[in-house]
Design a protein around this motif. Structure first.
Motif, mmCIF file in Angstrom:
data_model
loop_
_atom_site.group_PDB
_atom_site.id
_atom_site.type_symbol
_atom_site.label_atom_id
_atom_site.label_comp_id
_atom_site.label_asym_id
_atom_site.label_seq_id
_atom_site.Cartn_x
_atom_site.Cartn_y
_atom_site.Cartn_z
ATOM 1 N N LYS A 1 3.482 8.357 -2.943
ATOM 2 C CA LYS A 1 4.537 9.105 -3.637
ATOM 3 C C LYS A 1 5.358 8.175 -4.545
ATOM 4 O O LYS A 1 5.863 8.593 -5.575
ATOM 5 N N ILE A 2 5.496 6.920 -4.139
ATOM 6 C CA ILE A 2 6.308 5.975 -4.918
ATOM 7 C C ILE A 2 5.500 4.846 -5.547
ATOM 8 O O ILE A 2 5.954 4.196 -6.476
ATOM 9 N N CYS A 3 4.289 4.611 -5.028
ATOM 10 C CA CYS A 3 3.493 3.471 -5.491
ATOM 11 C C CYS A 3 2.049 3.919 -5.721
ATOM 12 O O CYS A 3 1.503 4.698 -4.943
ATOM 13 N N ASN A 4 1.430 3.430 -6.784
ATOM 14 C CA ASN A 4 0.032 3.744 -7.054
ATOM 15 C C ASN A 4 -0.835 2.924 -6.101
ATOM 16 O O ASN A 4 -0.916 1.707 -6.225
ATOM 17 N N LEU A 5 -1.474 3.583 -5.164
ATOM 18 C CA LEU A 5 -2.279 2.910 -4.143
ATOM 19 C C LEU A 5 -3.778 3.095 -4.359
ATOM 20 O O LEU A 5 -4.573 2.751 -3.493
ATOM 21 N N ASN A 6 -4.166 3.597 -5.525
ATOM 22 C CA ASN A 6 -5.576 3.829 -5.832
ATOM 23 C C ASN A 6 -6.235 2.495 -6.205
ATOM 24 O O ASN A 6 -5.951 1.932 -7.260
ATOM 25 N N PRO A 7 -7.156 1.984 -5.377
ATOM 26 C CA PRO A 7 -7.721 0.641 -5.618
ATOM 27 C C PRO A 7 -8.589 0.524 -6.864
ATOM 28 O O PRO A 7 -8.813 -0.587 -7.340
ATOM 29 N N ILE A 8 -9.036 1.637 -7.437
ATOM 30 C CA ILE A 8 -9.856 1.525 -8.647
ATOM 31 C C ILE A 8 -9.053 1.751 -9.929
ATOM 32 O O ILE A 8 -9.577 1.625 -11.024
ATOM 33 N N CYS B 1 -3.032 -0.055 -10.142
ATOM 34 C CA CYS B 1 -2.872 -0.129 -8.697
ATOM 35 C C CYS B 1 -1.778 -1.120 -8.337
ATOM 36 O O CYS B 1 -1.671 -2.182 -8.959
ATOM 37 N N TRP B 2 -0.943 -0.773 -7.383
ATOM 38 C CA TRP B 2 0.179 -1.542 -6.852
ATOM 39 C C TRP B 2 1.435 -1.440 -7.711
ATOM 40 O O TRP B 2 2.476 -1.955 -7.326
ATOM 41 N N PHE B 3 1.366 -0.774 -8.869
ATOM 42 C CA PHE B 3 2.581 -0.535 -9.647
ATOM 43 C C PHE B 3 3.366 0.596 -8.997
ATOM 44 O O PHE B 3 2.787 1.552 -8.478
ATOM 45 N N MET B 4 4.696 0.498 -9.059
ATOM 46 C CA MET B 4 5.519 1.624 -8.657
ATOM 47 C C MET B 4 5.240 2.755 -9.642
ATOM 48 O O MET B 4 4.934 2.505 -10.806
ATOM 49 N N LYS B 5 5.339 4.001 -9.206
ATOM 50 C CA LYS B 5 4.987 5.148 -10.054
ATOM 51 C C LYS B 5 5.883 5.258 -11.290
ATOM 52 O O LYS B 5 5.460 5.768 -12.315
#
Length: 131
Positions: free
Chosen positions: A94-101, A105-109
């Motif tokens: 919801k707050i962080c991009n957790l999609n590894p591809i 990825c790892w950026f806050m939304k």
């Protein structure tokens, strides 16, 4: 050990706002406040806790805030995404991009805003335009 009690933040009219480098390049800031562009989220958050900054706004990755998130939350400061979603110690998609591809990825939304209280946080949100 003594419990750390942060200094009171500067007021809206005279507080300095710390922004990330991308905000300096691509954001729009129309405030009477002084603005300080730095490249380190942890530095900005420590200066918030020392009462030297009124707020911090920036684009961050998860590891950028990992070093300061526990301190800021423990001191009772507010951290929100620019759209208003609270940032807590629970990292979710919801707050962080957790999609590894995903390249983001790892950026806050969204950009984050950190401030001592809701009044300062809302002031910053109203006066800064994020690109």
């Amino acid at each position: 050990f003594r419990k750390y009690v942060p200094l009171p933040p500067p007021g809206v009219e005279n507080g300095m706002i710390s922004i990330s480098q991308d905000m300096a390049k691509y954001g729009e800031i129309r405030v009477p406040n002084c603005v300080h562009a730095v490249c380190c989220t942890v530095f900005s958050c420590v200066y918030l806790l020392l009462g030297r900054y009124m707020a911090y706004v920036g684009t961050t990755k998860l590891w950028d805030i990992a070093g300061c998130l526990p301190l800021v939350l423990k001191c009772g400061y507010n951290i929100e995404l620019f759209g208003g979603e609270p940032v807590t110690d629970k990292i979710t998609d919801k707050i962080c991009n957790l999609n590894p591809i995903d390249p983001k990825c790892w950026f806050m939304k969204e950009k984050i805003i950190v401030a001592a209280n809701k009044k300062l946080l809302d002031y910053v949100r109203k006066t800064i335009t994020c690109a």
